[in-house]
Design an enzyme around this catalytic site. Structure first.
Site, short mmCIF file in Angstrom:
data_model
loop_
_atom_site.label_atom_id
_atom_site.label_comp_id
_atom_site.label_asym_id
_atom_site.label_seq_id
_atom_site.Cartn_x
_atom_site.Cartn_y
_atom_site.Cartn_z
N LYS A 214 -11.14 -4.83 -3.86
CA LYS A 214 -12.54 -3.95 -4.28
C LYS A 214 -12.02 -2.53 -4.70
CE LYS A 214 -13.97 -4.51 0.31
NZ LYS A 214 -12.67 -4.05 1.24
N LYS B 26 -4.00 -9.96 -6.51
CA LYS B 26 -5.32 -10.54 -5.93
C LYS B 26 -6.22 -9.40 -6.51
CE LYS B 26 -6.08 -8.07 -1.70
NZ LYS B 26 -6.81 -7.88 -0.61
N LYS C 74 0.83 -1.34 0.00
CA LYS C 74 -0.11 -0.06 0.00
C LYS C 74 0.72 1.26 -0.02
CE LYS C 74 -4.41 -1.89 1.24
NZ LYS C 74 -5.63 -1.77 1.77
P1 ATP Z 1 -8.69 -3.18 -0.52
O1 ATP Z 1 -8.97 -3.14 -2.05
O2 ATP Z 1 -9.88 -1.75 -0.01
O3 ATP Z 1 -7.54 -3.33 0.08
P2 ATP Z 1 -9.88 -5.79 -0.16
O4 ATP Z 1 -10.63 -6.01 -1.33
O5 ATP Z 1 -8.62 -6.26 0.01
O6 ATP Z 1 -9.89 -4.19 0.08
P3 ATP Z 1 -10.50 -6.20 2.80
O7 ATP Z 1 -11.78 -5.36 3.31
O8 ATP Z 1 -9.07 -5.81 3.23
O9 ATP Z 1 -10.74 -6.32 1.16
O10 ATP Z 1 -10.77 -7.57 3.11
C1 ATP Z 1 -11.96 -8.46 3.70
C2 ATP Z 1 -11.83 -9.87 3.73
O11 ATP Z 1 -11.99 -10.28 2.23
C3 ATP Z 1 -10.48 -10.41 4.23
O12 ATP Z 1 -10.48 -11.33 5.12
C4 ATP Z 1 -9.47 -10.46 3.15
O13 ATP Z 1 -8.68 -11.64 3.47
C5 ATP Z 1 -10.56 -11.12 2.22
N1 ATP Z 1 -10.09 -11.07 0.72
C6 ATP Z 1 -9.91 -9.73 0.24
N2 ATP Z 1 -9.55 -9.85 -1.37
C7 ATP Z 1 -9.56 -11.43 -1.33
C8 ATP Z 1 -9.41 -12.12 -2.67
N3 ATP Z 1 -8.96 -11.48 -3.48
N4 ATP Z 1 -9.43 -13.54 -2.42
C9 ATP Z 1 -9.84 -14.04 -1.24
N5 ATP Z 1 -10.11 -13.28 -0.17
C10 ATP Z 1 -10.01 -12.05 -0.24
#
Ligand code: ATP
Ligand code: LTN
Length: 329
Positions: free
Chosen positions: A197, A194, A112
């Site tokens: 969102k 990965k 980040k």
């Molecule tokens: P951001 O993009 O804002 O960093 P994010 O999409 O990574 O957000 P988080 O809110 O940080 O999502 O994560 C919420 C949950 O979803 C966590 O348990 C995280 O491990 C899971 N998660 C996030 N992205 C993935 C993915 N691509 N595959 C599986 N699990 C995920």
């Protein structure tokens, strides 16, 4: 003794298929084993700049999506992190028992800091300490997360263990719960990264409220390779990702899916993946629309949940204050 399950999600965008498969849908599944406490972690979300109007809307829509994904608000708590001030209070204390070097090794911070190079704030650095506070406040047994959160969870365990060495039995040391399929769903446009969102390219993710035709388009244009063979193999991240998604959405094993699509082209396979996603998300989307039309109900869920969560958290915080030598109120 009934188990306590805690997890959180940032209101930093619309929940993606990755969040759903890797984490949120497992919340309802494992909360059947005990008491689930789930939080929309707005304090974590502001480690990256957010537009206030959008943030407020997203906090509520994220809450609705969590309920629509199957978490029963009658049996579990679903609250907004900033409504329980103990999270910030415990976080400060844990900061004083967390080493600069440990936080410097966190890969999410390094990623980040690169991505938001103009805003490497202290919150981004101490983000995992707040996450540890979230978990430790509830004497949590199990933390359902995607694999990207494994390092943060280990840190929470290290902090708890270290503090238990100084103050006996202060914290329960939590265990992670990471699914065997879909713990890391990859981006559709850059399958070595990965799915996220907050990715600026909406084609890289499927949001759980995307319309069927959007889902079809995104799947059909997902990056794969030129092998023209449907198989789960090293070095084929795009293909492996679609097979993982298919398996996670249908419940069929990856081997069975590979056998089913043997000899078929990528076009037919991608269409089938999209259809599996559309069918799997359709009931959730209906429930989401119903919930968003009822803000009074959402409010009743987060108000009641914050009250109950706040009472549990206050007790833990008082125990911590007592043991570290603060004077009680
Ligand atoms: P951001 O993009 O804002 O960093 P994010 O999409 O990574 O957000 P988080 O809110 O940080 O999502 O994560 C919420 C949950 O979803 C966590 O348990 C995280 O491990 C899971 N998660 C996030 N992205 C993935 C993915 N691509 N595959 C599986 N699990 C995920
Ligand atoms: N950091 C997590 C979200 C999160 C969380 C938590 C997950 C905040 N607090 C406590 C589990 C337990 C993320 O997904 N990025």
């Amino acid at each position: 003794m009934e188990k306590t399950i805690f997890s959180g999600i940032q209101p930093s965008g619309i929940i993606t298929l990755g969040n759903y498969i890797g984490a949120v849908r497992n919340w309802s599944r494992i909360s059947e084993q005990g008491k689930g406490i789930f939080s929309v972690v707005d304090l974590h979300a502001i480690t990256v700049r957010q537009d206030p109007k959008e943030l407020r809307e997203r906090i509520l829509s994220t809450l609705a999506m969590v309920i629509a994904s199957g978490v029963d608000p009658e049996k579990n708590l679903i609250f907004i992190q900033s409504h329980v001030s103990a999270h910030c209070e415990l976080s400060w204390i844990l900061n004083c028992y967390t080493m600069f070097g440990e936080l410097s090794r966190m890969t999410q911070f390094k990623d980040k800091a690169q991505r938001y190079a103009d805003n490497i704030n202290a919150g981004l650095f101490t983000y995992p300490v707040l996450m540890a506070a979230d978990i430790l406040l509830y004497d949590t047994d199990l933390v359902p997360v995607g694999v990207d959160q494994k390092q943060h969870l280990e840190l929470a365990r290290d902090i708890a263990t270290r503090m238990n060495g100084i103050f006996p039995k202060l914290f329960k040391v939590p265990e992670g719960y990471i699914p065997s399929v879909g713990a890391k769903v990859m981006s559709l446009t850059q399958p070595e990264k990965k799915m996220s969102k907050s990715d600026p390219n909406p084609k890289s993710y499927i949001s759980i409220i995307d319309e069927p035709d959007q889902i079809m388009k995104k799947c059909r244009s997902a990056v794969t390779d030129s092998e023209n063979r449907i198989a789960y193999e090293e070095g084929r991240p795009g293909m492996n990702n679609l097979l993982t998604i298919y398996s996670a959405m249908t419940g069929e094993t990856i081997e069975a899916a590979v056998a089913r699509f043997e000899g078929q082209g990528y076009g037919a396979f991608k269409t089938a993946v999209a259809e599996a996603i559309i069918a799997g998300l359709s009931p959730l989307q209906q429930e989401y629309r119903r919930l968003m039309a009822d803000p009074g109900y959402l409010r009743s869920v987060y108000t009641r949940s914050a009250e109950e969560a706040g009472a549990i958290a206050a007790k833990t915080l008082a125990r911590v204050h007592e043991q570290i030598g603060f004077v009680g109120r």
